[in-house]
Design an enzyme around this catalytic site. Structure first.
Site, short mmCIF file in Angstrom:
data_model
loop_
_atom_site.label_atom_id
_atom_site.label_comp_id
_atom_site.label_asym_id
_atom_site.label_seq_id
_atom_site.Cartn_x
_atom_site.Cartn_y
_atom_site.Cartn_z
N HIS A 186 0.84 -1.20 0.00
CA HIS A 186 0.00 0.00 0.00
C HIS A 186 0.87 1.24 0.00
O HIS A 186 1.94 1.27 0.60
CB HIS A 186 -1.02 -0.01 1.13
CG HIS A 186 -0.49 0.17 2.52
ND1 HIS A 186 -0.32 1.40 3.11
CD2 HIS A 186 -0.12 -0.73 3.46
CE1 HIS A 186 0.13 1.25 4.35
NE2 HIS A 186 0.27 -0.04 4.59
N ASP B 237 -0.41 4.47 0.67
CA ASP B 237 -0.88 5.55 1.52
C ASP B 237 -0.25 5.46 2.91
O ASP B 237 0.26 4.41 3.31
CB ASP B 237 -2.41 5.54 1.64
CG ASP B 237 -2.94 4.28 2.30
OD1 ASP B 237 -2.43 3.19 2.02
OD2 ASP B 237 -3.88 4.40 3.12
N ASP C 167 5.82 1.68 7.24
CA ASP C 167 4.41 1.33 6.98
C ASP C 167 3.82 2.22 5.91
O ASP C 167 3.25 3.26 6.20
CB ASP C 167 3.63 1.46 8.29
CG ASP C 167 2.20 0.97 8.19
OD1 ASP C 167 1.88 0.24 7.24
OD2 ASP C 167 1.40 1.34 9.06
N GLU D 59 -5.38 1.93 2.31
CA GLU D 59 -5.25 0.81 3.25
C GLU D 59 -5.35 1.29 4.69
O GLU D 59 -5.87 0.59 5.56
CB GLU D 59 -3.91 0.10 3.03
CG GLU D 59 -3.77 -1.25 3.76
CD GLU D 59 -3.32 -1.14 5.20
OE1 GLU D 59 -3.44 -2.12 5.94
OE2 GLU D 59 -2.83 -0.06 5.60
N GLU D 60 -4.86 2.51 4.93
CA GLU D 60 -4.90 3.05 6.29
C GLU D 60 -6.28 3.59 6.66
O GLU D 60 -6.50 4.01 7.78
CB GLU D 60 -3.86 4.17 6.44
CG GLU D 60 -2.42 3.72 6.26
CD GLU D 60 -1.91 2.86 7.41
OE1 GLU D 60 -2.69 2.58 8.34
OE2 GLU D 60 -0.74 2.47 7.36
N GLU E 286 3.80 -5.58 4.20
CA GLU E 286 3.76 -5.00 5.54
C GLU E 286 5.06 -5.37 6.27
O GLU E 286 5.64 -6.43 6.00
CB GLU E 286 2.57 -5.53 6.34
CG GLU E 286 1.20 -5.09 5.82
CD GLU E 286 0.88 -3.64 6.12
OE1 GLU E 286 1.62 -2.99 6.88
OE2 GLU E 286 -0.12 -3.13 5.58
N HIS F 5 3.29 4.24 12.45
CA HIS F 5 2.46 5.37 12.90
C HIS F 5 3.14 6.23 13.97
O HIS F 5 2.51 7.13 14.51
CB HIS F 5 1.09 4.91 13.41
CG HIS F 5 0.29 4.13 12.43
ND1 HIS F 5 -1.03 3.80 12.64
CD2 HIS F 5 0.60 3.60 11.21
CE1 HIS F 5 -1.49 3.09 11.62
NE2 HIS F 5 -0.51 2.97 10.73
#
Length: 417
Positions: free
Chosen positions: A80, A82, A108, A143-144, A173, A389
């Site tokens: 992903h 994003d 991430d 995805e987030e 991931e 994050h």
């Protein structure tokens, strides 16, 4: 612009273009819903790296393909593109184990996505044609977010009718270069919103804020009881209170809203939970469903990921329970060719390595595609997921390079047959 790498490093010169790829991707902001610039840039990179087809699809995904479209075997590498919010200045610094890339998305999950692109390009179009395989690399959008818009489009593209389902899928991931992720917990999001006529706080009625608080307390107690005999986190029901607010609207109604999340174990009976929650709320707050079916057939039949709202009302109080973002948990079998190809590749890249397995308490696009495709699937990528994050997200470029070597070898082993 890419900053120069520190001189102190023990990495081959051939790794430098791969580092430029990951740093360039991290330098382009791509919050969920705002991925267009990054997707277009990555498509250009894939074209330059020799992908047979590279384009932005209808969802906004960056897609690169190697091999013929009608190949007998398709392998999807679903990353992903994003990220969550957070402005981390992009830079490369010297670390104890070589250069370290800082920036939002470095772990991430632009690191895993860039590793996908580089490894697939190293396998190459000619290899894929010779072995009658198609490699499809996807930088998925959203995805987030709870929508997983990009993964849903890819899932529906390879639906077994319009295009064959993949023979295998790798989710991008962070797992660490020498581990593979076999499973993710599921998820459901719940919003409780209560409304009642404005009243003085010295009056006899409880404030409207007590209603979503009561819903949260019910969920917390429900989870505690469910978890009593389940010591492992992956097997537990994990609640979280995400937001809480109160306000008075223009119609002079006091309102309160809470957003909650639940991380779900395998085979959790979501329909039964929704039924219990609706029945409890109606009884506790002396409310009735606006549609009686909401306490029976609709609740029992709730499967997601469609949104679902239970509307309850009494003489003064109204309560809406809005459910969305449901994804079931998924755990893959260790005994399949995809897992074996990765274990062998890790040992091949470093004979002293001890490959490991992990399951995650979060969710990923594995939860979206695995139930539909029913193919061998795992998640893999460089980076420490504990940094996801966080304000100090960073990726060791040595680990990034190791992961590209593992991916290349795993893809060759998997598709050579």
């Amino acid at each position: 612009m890419n900053s120069p790498l520190p001189a102190e490093q023990n990495l081959p010169s051939k790794a430098q273009p791969a580092f430029a790829l990951i740093q360039g991707l991290v330098e382009i902001p791509s919050l969920s819903g705002q991925e267009a610039a990054a997707s277009n840039w990555l498509v250009g990179q894939m074209q330059a790296l020799g992908f047979a087809r590279a384009y932005v699809d209808a969802a906004g995904n960056a897609v690169g393909e190697l091999g013929e479209p009608n190949a007998s075997t398709t392998v999807v590498l679903l990353g992903h593109i994003d990220t969550v919010p957070g402005d981390i200045p992009v830079r490369v610094e010297a670390g104890d184990a070589g250069p370290v890339l800082y920036g939002r998305g470095s772990v991430d999950a632009k690191g895993p996505l860039a590793a996908f692109v580089w490894a697939a390009a190293r396998v190459g179009h000619a290899w894929c044609v010779a072995h009658d395989v198609q490699l499809v690399v996807v930088g998925a959008v959203e995805e987030e977010a709870a929508t997983s818009k990009g993964a849903r489009l890819i899932r529906d593209r390879f639906n077994g009718t319009d295009a064959p389902r993949p023979a295998a899928c790798i989710i991008g991931e962070p797992s660490g270069w020498n581990r593979v992720t076999l499973g993710y917990k599921g998820r459901i999001l719940l919003e409780a919103e209560a409304r009642q006529p404005m009243a003085h706080t010295a009056g006899p009625d409880a404030g409207v804020a007590t209603v979503p608080v009561g819903v949260w307390n019910y969920i917390a107690a429900y989870c505690s009881e469910y978890n009593a005999a389940r010591p492992k986190a992956f097997d537990q029901l994990l609640p979280s209170l995400r937001t809480f607010r109160t306000w008075t609207d223009d119609a002079m109604h006091d309102r309160a809203q809470a957003q909650m999340g639940m991380r779900l174990p395998e085979d959790f009976p979501v329909a039964e939970f929704v039924q219990d929650l609706a029945t409890w709320a109606a009884s506790t707050f002396e409310l009735e469903a606006e549609d009686s079916r909401q306490l029976t057939a609709d609740a029992t039949g709730y499967t997601g990921p469609v949104q679902h709202t239970l509307s309850l009302a009494g003489p003064k109080l109204a309560l809406k329970l809005h459910l969305r973002g449901y994804e079931p948990a998924w755990r893959s079998d260790r005994q399949n060719p995809l897992v074996r190809s990765f274990l062998g590749a890790i040992r091949s890249v470093d004979p002293g390595a001890k490959p490991g397995f992990v399951v995650k308490t979060g969710t990923s696009d594995m939860n979206v595609v695995a139930p539909a495709w029913q193919c061998p699937i795992l998640a893999y990528g460089p980076g420490d997921s504990a940094l996801d994050h966080t304000p100090h997200e960073h990726l060791h470029l040595w680990e990034f390079w190791q992961s590209t070597l593992v991916l290349e070898q795993a893809l060759r082993t998997l598709t050579a047959g």
